[in-house]
Motif scaffolding. Structure first.
Motif, PDB file in Angstrom:
ATOM      1  N   TYR A 285       0.850  -1.178   0.000  1.00 50.08           N
ATOM      2  CA  TYR A 285       0.000   0.000   0.000  1.00 50.08           C
ATOM      3  C   TYR A 285       0.892   1.235   0.000  1.00 50.08           C
ATOM      4  N   ASN A 286       0.649   2.170  -0.914  1.00 50.18           N
ATOM      5  CA  ASN A 286       1.420   3.404  -0.981  1.00 50.18           C
ATOM      6  C   ASN A 286       0.703   4.458  -0.138  1.00 50.18           C
TER       7      ASN A 286
ATOM      8  N   LYS B 277       1.579   7.539   0.558  1.00 50.18           N
ATOM      9  CA  LYS B 277       1.621   8.889  -0.006  1.00 50.18           C
ATOM     10  C   LYS B 277       0.524   9.115  -1.037  1.00 50.18           C
ATOM     11  N   THR B 278       0.340   8.165  -1.952  1.00 51.95           N
ATOM     12  CA  THR B 278      -0.652   8.323  -3.013  1.00 51.95           C
ATOM     13  C   THR B 278      -1.960   7.586  -2.731  1.00 51.95           C
TER      14      THR B 278
ATOM     15  N   VAL C 125       0.403  -1.780  -5.063  1.00 49.68           N
ATOM     16  CA  VAL C 125       1.443  -1.190  -5.902  1.00 49.68           C
ATOM     17  C   VAL C 125       2.616  -2.164  -5.954  1.00 49.68           C
TER      18      VAL C 125
ATOM     19  N   ILE D 240       6.245  -3.646  -5.888  1.00 46.39           N
ATOM     20  CA  ILE D 240       7.482  -3.179  -5.268  1.00 46.39           C
ATOM     21  C   ILE D 240       8.649  -3.473  -6.216  1.00 46.39           C
TER      22      ILE D 240
ATOM     23  N   ASN E  30      10.822   0.383  -3.707  1.00 44.49           N
ATOM     24  CA  ASN E  30      10.197   1.620  -4.168  1.00 44.49           C
ATOM     25  C   ASN E  30       9.211   1.301  -5.281  1.00 44.49           C
ATOM     26  N   ASP E  31       8.459   2.335  -5.681  1.00 50.99           N
ATOM     27  CA  ASP E  31       7.445   2.131  -6.714  1.00 50.99           C
ATOM     28  C   ASP E  31       7.877   2.613  -8.088  1.00 50.99           C
TER      29      ASP E  31
ATOM     30  N   ASN F  59       8.796   6.922  -4.492  1.00 50.98           N
ATOM     31  CA  ASN F  59       8.116   6.676  -3.221  1.00 50.98           C
ATOM     32  C   ASN F  59       8.588   5.354  -2.632  1.00 50.98           C
ATOM     33  N   LYS F  60       8.930   5.351  -1.346  1.00 47.17           N
ATOM     34  CA  LYS F  60       9.375   4.136  -0.673  1.00 47.17           C
ATOM     35  C   LYS F  60       8.166   3.308  -0.267  1.00 47.17           C
ATOM     36  N   LEU F  61       8.310   1.987  -0.358  1.00 50.37           N
ATOM     37  CA  LEU F  61       7.246   1.058   0.015  1.00 50.37           C
ATOM     38  C   LEU F  61       7.799   0.033   0.985  1.00 50.37           C
TER      39      LEU F  61
END
Length: 67
Positions: free
Chosen positions: A9-10, A12-13, A18, A20, A38-39, A43-45
């Motif tokens: 799950y991201n 931020k957005t 999403v 990885i 990251n995505d 963005n870090k996941l």
């Protein structure tokens, strides 16, 4: 065995499932398996997964072993 895909799950957005990229599997202090990456957009996941899925992803070459 089905295709293994690591998703998270991201926050931020606010997107679910999403994929990885550049995944690294590590163990937590309590023995759980954590996947970080990251995505592809900066963005870090991070997500937790079971031992079977984590080891299968490492074996398939989708993730690197971080311990």
């Amino acid at each position: 065995m089905a295709e293994i895909q690591l998703t998270a799950y991201n926050v931020k957005t606010k997107e679910k499932n999403v994929p990885i990229l550049d995944a690294v599997v590590t163990k937590t202090a309590k023995g759980a398996y954590m996947v970080q990456g990251n995505d592809g957009k900066g963005n870090k996941l991070t997500t937790l997964c079971g031992e079977e899925k984590a080891l299968a992803a490492i074996k398939a070459g989708i993730a690197k072993q971080g311990w």
